[in-house]
Design an enzyme around this catalytic site. Structure first.
Site, PDB file in Angstrom:
ATOM      1  N   CYS A 152       0.823  -1.215   0.000  1.00  0.00           N
ATOM      2  CA  CYS A 152       0.000   0.000   0.000  1.00  0.00           C
ATOM      3  C   CYS A 152       0.850   1.256   0.000  1.00  0.00           C
ATOM      4  O   CYS A 152       0.617   2.201  -0.746  1.00  0.00           O
ATOM      5  CB  CYS A 152      -0.838   0.071   1.259  1.00  0.00           C
ATOM      6  SG  CYS A 152      -1.985  -1.249   1.424  1.00  0.00           S
ATOM      7  N   VAL A 156       0.641   4.189  -2.636  1.00  0.00           N
ATOM      8  CA  VAL A 156       0.003   5.480  -2.332  1.00  0.00           C
ATOM      9  C   VAL A 156       0.933   6.637  -2.690  1.00  0.00           C
ATOM     10  O   VAL A 156       0.511   7.651  -3.242  1.00  0.00           O
ATOM     11  CB  VAL A 156      -0.416   5.547  -0.844  1.00  0.00           C
ATOM     12  CG1 VAL A 156      -0.839   6.961  -0.466  1.00  0.00           C
ATOM     13  CG2 VAL A 156      -1.567   4.589  -0.578  1.00  0.00           C
TER      14      VAL A 156
END
Lengths: 519, 467
Positions: A152, A156
């Site tokens: 993640c 991101v």
């Protein structure tokens, strides 16, 4: 020394002693200020149909999830290739979770490293971590290939793996030729199965492209006789062995693309190696010249299958996990079709023996109501197996459906399969639901058996339903993954597991007159 | 050389601290000279993250709900995976997650968080909800504190933000951030019932395998009460009045020493660092409690109790001592266990020939030095292979480490005992030492080692390693 010379109790028996029971009672003063009656009422309500409706209307919170994230699948995929080091680009904890998760299931070490990104990487990007990480890990663990997946955090902030790896080469941290495959696997998309797919496709396409080989399906001098085999996100090392046995009976040459069974079933020799087994790197580009490809998890391997049929221009037989007699029949027919070889007599004979075993047990299976939890391909296999034994699937929960294959979605296929048999008429398929939903289902519409991973044990316990552990992860039983559940032999294993659980239940719940010797 | 690739998970290679202010105040009472907690090195198999550490500290508040605000995996990979036992409520066992997906990453997940909190409050009626940030929610700038604050006002129960996303650093830092959350939002917000006898807070004892219960039994026998368990088998309410305790005992110094120090300066509660591994340490800890409670009668009761227990233990241990005498162990663990288990082993006649130090504070290392001989090897860096090298070189008989070094030890055919968070045996207190003796004996004496070390009968070659 005699075992009981000193009576030291473990925590299972110790805390049943009066003084501990008393201690527990004393602690209640600190707990929620409601009476036992209120607690009992709330518990009863949580088991009611009214609550089930509310539970199913729940939109936002997930309670007791039944999926892991993409990079976990990528790590498993990377371990399927010879001397390949899984490399997780993100903050350090993710990697620790993947390693403990996989190790707890297989009871084996999981070699995998992290770029350990921290706050400054969050601001300036993770390039330096990636470059340093490549330098360090290649020096320390001497892999022949590094397979990078993202988390993640890297996604991101938008880290660009391709350019980072390029910069690592420019800086001379790794040579121009050193193989580094990669894929993007944020965990806010997909699940462990999509991550598995992404890494397999990443490795196949990377090694093929850099080899300069042009695919000529079925026409290579030697490799044209070979079959490609993909097992997918496979929690059973025994399934690899079973498939090898079947392919050996056909007497066909083959390449398993992504074989992590070596890493997760290595012998105790007194010396640990980092890397055991796995698909040879040089076999991967050659696989583009194969006769065709057999895939045993079609929903899991969607992108890989697209790549193989598109870029390698190869014939593909994509099945779901081949469980049960019919599932295995389909497998053998697919192998036969792809290779042009007849189904060997030895397998036909084995089939007959397992059919015989199913007949022996059928009185105990017929009409048993079953709840199922798992990944899409496993569930298709399990539904098929249940239907052919006369067991009735009732609740089917698939947190990480609805993957589609050739525009057929998992839910549609599962429902179509259930509709082929009267034993499937009671079933409902719940996609995207969690184990708290399953708890409501188990409590409101009771079943005889639950089949799923260890995570299902809490709901099964609440509903007082025996749990047959199948799938991933299995943390609380030993050696399940060493036995195959695919093929005829796997069918026999699954059958023994289920029927003997039912028989044990008969013995446990006898009321005196039916404690019988012969079942 | 083999290296730290094999070390795994929780209790593993220690463990950087990224926030400078922690360096001096929480890493032991001696201010570290150089950087005591190096940053994790990219390309190695680092241990758990701060999110993991925060959860480890707070999950043993068994009646609270613990909600992970982030993508599914942070909860999906972690729920129900530690052996911290509950004597009653089990809400803490539930895996609650907001399960953010890609559109939430773009548009924000605050609405989802708000509704999740409301749902949990309505359905499960917990005394409090802990909400954990993750890498993703920290990076996309979710205002979790604000959502928690308004939610707490709306639903009338505490909703506590735990700002410990994975990327801020190590598991250890996460422990401390969780301690900060307790200081900021929990401790001092409640008062005990007027007649509740006040006593000792146990800080950094997570009730793995039920050890807390053995400890409490001992304390109670000496007339010492536990005020708050921070946080083994804890109830939310008891932590709110932790500031009324008379003494803080820090059981795991690496994790929550800062909390004890802050409570000393805020509330004037004296603290000490102690352990319950081994009879000597157990006796010391009980005496220290009574001493700091400033109660002579209690001290006398402790003396009577410890004398009686030690005498009985020494009798009970006799057969084990005979079997364990002269055995050599390599110990790889962190925090309080690194030195106190050495004491326990010495009492059993087992010599520690190698000990891990990379997860120890300087205080811990000094205590280790006080307890081991000159020829004990310090293992400063993580990794099962590094530990195994020490086992081989020092001709150790057994390896005592965390559960996830276990599978490598098995591959290398080394008798093994799990000492960390996944163990299923309670080793604390006098009875715990007996259990440890029994487990050591079983592990060493199991016939499998002989079988594993002998080649197949038709294989004439000798086994390469002869221990």
């Amino acid at each position: 020394m005699s075992k009981d010379e000193l009576n030291i109790k473990d925590n299972t028996s110790l805390f049943k002693e009066e003084r501990y029971v008393q201690q527990r009672e004393n602690k209640k003063q600190f707990e929620a200020p409601c009476s036992e009656q209120e607690t009992a009422e709330a518990l009863a309500y949580s088991k009611s149909a009214e609550y089930m409706e509310k539970n199913f209307n729940r939109q936002n919170v997930v309670i007791n999830p039944h999926k892991a994230c993409q990079p976990l699948g990528s790590v498993m995929a990377a371990l399927g290739f010879e001397k390949t080091l899984p490399f997780v680009h993100g903050s350090q904890g993710c990697n620790a979770y993947f390693r403990s998760h996989l190790s707890r299931h297989f009871k084996e070490p999981t070699p995998s490293v992290s770029t350990s990104m921290t706050e400054d990487a969050a601001v300036f990007g993770g390039m330096n971590n990636l470059i340093d990480g490549l330098e360090n890990s290649v020096a320390l663990y001497k892999p022949e290939m590094v397979a990078i997946c993202t988390t993640c955090m890297a996604e991101v902030i938008g880290d660009d793996l391709n350019s980072f790896i390029g910069n690592a080469r420019i800086k001379g941290v790794i040579s121009e030729e050193y193989p580094v495959a990669y894929c993007n696997t944020p965990s806010f998309v997909g699940s462990h199965i999509t991550g598995y797919d992404a890494m397999i496709k990443g490795i196949l396409s990377y090694l093929y492209t850099r080899s300069g080989i042009e695919s000529k399906p079925g026409s290579g001098a030697d490799s044209g006789e070979k079959l490609n085999v993909l097992l997918g996100f496979e929690p059973y090392t025994g399934n690899f062995a079973e498939l090898r046995k079947i392919l050996a009976a056909f007497d066909t040459k083959y390449t398993i693309l992504g074989d992590h069974s070596g890493n997760y079933d290595s012998p105790a020799t007194g010396e640990y190696e980092y890397y055991y087994g796995g698909t040879k790197l040089e076999d991967v580009p050659q696989a583009a010249n194969a006769l065709g490809t057999l895939s045993l998890q079609k929903y899991t391997l969607k992108k890989t299958q697209e790549y193989i049929s598109g870029t390698w221009n190869q014939q593909i037989s994509a099945l779901s996990t081949p469980l049960g007699i019919k599932g295995t029949d389909q497998l053998l027919e697919a192998i036969s079709e792809l290779t042009g070889l007849p189904v060997p007599a030895s397998l036909t004979e084995e089939r007959g023996r397992v059919v015989d075993a199913l007949m022996d047990s059928h009185p105990y299976l017929h009409g048993k109501r079953v709840a199922l939890v798992g990944d899409p391909d496993l569930l298709i296999g399990l539904i098929g197996f249940c239907l052919e034994t006369g067991m009735e699937p009732v609740h089917i929960v698939c947190s990480n459906g609805d993957v589609d294959y050739n525009e057929v979605k998992f839910k549609d296929e599962a429902e179509a399969l259930l509709a082929t048999s009267p034993y499937g008429s009671e079933a409902t398929v719940h996609v995207g639901k969690d184990l708290w939903h399953m708890r409501s289902l188990l409590l409101n519409d009771t079943v005889d058996l639950a089949i799923g991973s260890s995570h299902l044990k809490f709901a099964a316990k609440d509903a007082d339903v025996p749990l047959i552990r199948v799938g991933f992860p299995i943390f609380d039983r030993h050696h399940m993954h060493r036995y195959p559940i695919i093929g005829y032999q796997g069918t026999l294993n699954l059958l023994s597991l289920i029927v003997n659980t039912i028989l044990q239940q008969l013995d446990d719940n006898h009321s005196g007159f039916n404690f019988e010797l012969v079942r | 050389m083999k290296h730290s690739i094999l070390s795994e998970g929780d209790e593993e290679p220690m463990d950087p601290v990224r926030k400078d202010e922690f360096d001096s105040e929480a890493c032991g009472s001696i201010a570290p000279k150089a950087k005591p907690c190096p940053r994790p090195k990219p390309g190695e198999a680092a241990g758990g993250c701060s999110f993991d550490g925060a959860q480890i500290t707070l999950l043993p508040i068994m009646d609270a709900a613990h909600l992970v605000h982030g993508p599914i995996a942070c909860a999906g990979n972690s729920w129900e995976s530690r052996g911290t036992l509950s004597s009653g409520p089990c809400l803490s066992q539930y895996g609650f997650a907001t399960d953010l997906t890609d559109s939430d990453i773009i548009f924000g997940g605050e609405k989802k968080l708000k509704e999740s909190i409301d749902y949990i409050a309505e359905r499960f009626a917990p005394p409090a909800i802990f909400v954990y940030s993750t890498c993703v929610t920290a990076l996309i700038g979710e205002d979790m504190d604000a959502v928690c604050k308004t939610a707490a006002e709306r639903i009338g129960i505490p909703v506590i933000p735990v700002n410990s996303p994975g990327f801020v650093g190590s598991k250890n830092l996460g422990n401390r951030l969780a301690g900060d959350a307790l200081l900021q939002y929990v401790i001092g917000t409640g008062e005990p019932e007027p007649l509740t006898p006040l006593g000792v807070n146990l800080i950094g004892e997570y009730n793995i395998a039920g050890e807390m219960w053995d400890i409490e039994k001992l304390m109670n026998s000496a007339g010492i009460t536990v005020t708050s368990r921070i946080t083994g088998d804890a109830r939310y309410k008891e932590i709110t009045w932790a500031h009324r305790a008379k003494v803080n005992m820090v059981v795991c110094s690496r994790a929550l020493l800062g909390l004890a120090k802050e409570m000393e300066s805020r509330y004037g509660i004296p603290y000490f660092e102690g352990s319950f591994y081994g009879a000597k340490e157990t006796t010391y800890s009980l005496r220290q409690m009574a001493f700091l409670m400033n109660d002579r009668e209690m001290e006398r009761r402790v003396d009577r109790l410890t004398e009686r227990e030690e005498a009985r233990l020494s009798q009970d241990l006799r057969p084990y001592r005979k079997l364990l005498k002269g055995k050599r162990a390599v110990l790889y663990t962190g925090g309080v266990k690194s030195w106190s288990v050495i004491s326990a082993l010495k009492e059993l006649g087992v010599q520690v020939v190698g000990v891990g130090t990379n997860k120890s504070t300087e205080d811990d290392v000094r205590r280790i030095a006080d307890r081991v001989g000159d020829d004990t090897e310090y293992i400063p860096e993580g990794g099962a292979s590094r530990i195994i090298k020490t086992v081989r070189e020092r001709k150790a008989d057994i390896m005592i480490a965390g559960g996830r070094n276990m599978y490598v030890a098995m591959k290398e055919q080394i008798p093994f005992i799990d000492i960390n968070q996944e163990r299923h045996k309670a080793y604390a207190g006098y009875e715990g030492l007996l259990r440890l003796a029994k487990e050591l004996t079983y592990s060493l004496a199991n016939p499998i080692w002989k079988l594993a070390a002998s080649p197949a009968p038709w294989d004439k070659e000798a086994h390469p390693y002869d221990r």
